[in-house]
Design a protein around this motif. Structure first.
Motif, mmCIF file in Angstrom:
data_model
loop_
_atom_site.group_PDB
_atom_site.id
_atom_site.type_symbol
_atom_site.label_atom_id
_atom_site.label_comp_id
_atom_site.label_asym_id
_atom_site.label_seq_id
_atom_site.Cartn_x
_atom_site.Cartn_y
_atom_site.Cartn_z
ATOM 1 N N ASN A 195 -13.697 -7.736 1.048
ATOM 2 C CA ASN A 195 -13.585 -6.646 -0.001
ATOM 3 C C ASN A 195 -13.395 -7.196 -1.072
ATOM 4 N N PHE A 212 -9.840 4.170 1.541
ATOM 5 C CA PHE A 212 -8.840 3.261 0.825
ATOM 6 C C PHE A 212 -8.479 4.434 -0.300
ATOM 7 N N ARG A 213 -7.527 5.873 0.402
ATOM 8 C CA ARG A 213 -7.230 6.415 -0.180
ATOM 9 C C ARG A 213 -4.960 6.395 0.408
ATOM 10 N N THR A 235 -17.794 3.230 0.023
ATOM 11 C CA THR A 235 -18.077 2.333 0.509
ATOM 12 C C THR A 235 -18.931 2.179 2.057
ATOM 13 N N GLN A 241 -5.360 -2.588 -4.625
ATOM 14 C CA GLN A 241 -6.018 -2.605 -4.024
ATOM 15 C C GLN A 241 -6.362 -3.811 -3.454
ATOM 16 N N THR A 280 -6.704 -4.398 2.316
ATOM 17 C CA THR A 280 -8.042 -2.891 2.960
ATOM 18 C C THR A 280 -7.274 -2.976 4.233
ATOM 19 N N PRO A 281 -7.482 -1.333 4.768
ATOM 20 C CA PRO A 281 -6.776 -1.783 5.510
ATOM 21 C C PRO A 281 -7.171 -2.383 7.017
ATOM 22 N N ALA A 338 0.700 -1.290 -0.255
ATOM 23 C CA ALA A 338 0.569 -0.229 0.047
ATOM 24 C C ALA A 338 0.965 1.766 0.655
#
Length: 486
Positions: free
Chosen positions: A273, A356-357, A364, A160, A163-164, A153
């Motif tokens: 996700n 998601f930046r 979302t 993508q 996921t955090p 990330a």
């Protein structure tokens, strides 16, 4: 967490890969994965040899034959860099590719492994770093791999796939996995949801690893993941191995395709996700999914897939784009109606658009639902997350504002005190009948009430009078100035 000297070592090795010409972070992690795997195999054989000496018997199913001793980590790590490089490139990688017959998911995913470390000096540096990590310490080597994955990330490439972590933790905590669950992520990527679920089981249900039957289930039949990217399968499998899961079911599968195998009503918990950009051809999409929802949109097809995969009574927590909540197409409406009328829709947790930046700014939400095949939706709990503990710009720096602990606290009482909260609050419940009246629209703004503060303005004539007084003062000042200049 990885800190201090070990973190600095990893960063130096990472920089060496980049300066050596490997700029794709996934490729860096892939090369390190091969080395971690060969070391793991050596450790397993060492354990088997100790057991054989203790019992005075032969080693059962040896991984390395006597003629292959030079391929073991404990041997080639001591060679000169040029010799080590030749052994790993010409013999160790072909050895890994040939392990597929062993039945291990890890060895199966190594079949098309390629060695791309550019120089003997870099290989020597990486081997020295990995050799200093105690592989028997699940927390340390798990944290090592998590830190490596975080580089995906931070590098802004293929982000993508991640996921955090704090969002994954929230979803796992809210679904509270149990030792008897069969957990699936049909778009597993690096395996973050499955790893976090396993850590939750370890922390909340330690008996799951002391009871022989439950321990067997934990290591071999609790965790299931699909992906159609072979690199992701290797990385996800190794991530789970380093977090202490011996044989997870991580498989190659295009989850939405007509050729995908069944697994209908097999799982009790789905955490996912899924990718939600693009559409598929009707011809290549599973007919079973098309019967649930006639669409080409991947986000709707994945929801249909989750309903198919869950056992009755199974539950799901999945991230969806906002369009799923209010889309006006027949497919959107039919799927939302099915969740509300035929299953039990439990909650809609709206996430801020910056979650998601820097690699996606899409808005979302997290949907929580239970498969019943007989309805059961009474109230739906909504929560409007406005802060997640990080800035909502591309930098995503830590900040003090964080609603996620409150989400967990209020979720625990969503069937009781939350029902009495006004719709002006950050969280509230909406009766099913209200959702039906709104055409099964699940967007939070459809139900949230906003109270505007009443503002009292002065009478217009009074304001005009004040303006006239000011104009008189200005005119008088100008006249005095003109007299001074004449």
């Amino acid at each position: 967490m990885i800190t201090g000297e070990l973190k600095s070592k990893i960063d130096r090795v990472w920089d060496s890969f980049w300066s050596g010409g490997i700029s794709n972070p996934l490729e860096v992690i892939e090369q390190i994965t091969y080395l971690l795997f060969i070391r793991r195999l050596d450790d397993l054989q060492t354990t088997a040899e100790k057991k054989a000496r203790f019992t005075r018997s032969a080693v059962e199913d040896p991984i390395f034959l006597p003629a292959q001793a030079h391929l073991r980590w404990s041997n080639f790590k001591n060679e000169a860099p040029e010799v080590m490089f030749k052994i790993v490139a010409d013999e160790v990688l072909p050895f890994l590719r040939g392990l597929g017959g062993g039945g291990s998911t890890y060895s199966e995913h190594m079949r098309d492994a390629r060695f791309t470390v550019p120089t003997p000096a870099l290989l020597s540096k990486v081997v020295d770093m990995l050799d200093g990590i105690p592989m028997e310490d699940r927390d340390t080597n798990g944290d090592l791999y998590e830190y490596l994955l975080s580089k995906i990330a931070s590098a802004g490439v293929n982000g993508q796939f991640r996921t955090p972590r704090h969002i994954i933790n929230l979803m796992v905590d809210m679904t509270a996995p149990k030792p008897t669950d069969e957990i699936c992520d049909p778009a597993c990527g690096t395996g973050g949801f499955l790893v976090t679920a396993s850590e939750y089981i370890r922390a909340k249900h330690p008996s799951a690893l002391t009871d022989a039957t439950q321990r067997q289930h934990f290591h071999r039949s609790m965790f299931h993941g699909y992906d159609f990217d072979s690199t992701m399968l290797r990385i996800g499998s190794m991530n789970m191995l380093l977090h202490g899961i011996e044989s997870p079911d991580i498989r190659y599968r295009d989850s939405l395709s007509e050729g995908a195998a069944g697994d209908a009503e097999k799982y009790t918990l789905i955490l996912a996700n899924p990718p939600f950009a693009g559409s598929l051809d009707y011809e290549s999409t599973s007919k079973d999914l098309q019967r649930i929802v006639k669409t080409k949109k991947t986000e709707l097809l994945f929801l249909a897939l989750f309903l198919k995969l869950l056992k009755p009574g199974g539950r799901a927590a999945v991230i969806v784009p906002d369009g799923v909540l209010f889309g006006s197409s027949k497919a959107h409406k039919d799927l939302r109606r099915a969740l509300v009328e035929e299953q039990k829709l439990d909650a809609v947790v709206k996430l801020p658009s910056g979650v998601f930046r820097p690699y996606a700014g899409v808005s979302t939400a997290i949907l929580f639902f239970t498969k019943t095949n007989s309805g059961g939706t009474d109230h739906v709990w909504f929560y409007d997350v406005q802060a997640d503990g990080f800035s909502l710009d591309d930098k995503r720096n830590p900040v003090e504002a964080n609603d996620l602990p409150d989400v967990l606290t209020r979720w625990a009482s969503s069937d009781t005190t939350e029902r009495d909260r006004a719709r002006t609050e950050q969280s509230f419940c909406v009766p099913k009948d209200d959702i039906v009246v709104q055409g099964y629209d699940l967007s939070l703004n459809r139900y949230k009430e906003i109270i505007h503060d009443e503002v009292e303005h002065r009478p217009p004539l009074e304001i005009i009078a004040d303006i006239e007084v000011l104009e008189d003062e200005i005119a008088k000042g100008l006249a005095d100035l003109k007299a001074m200049l004449s």
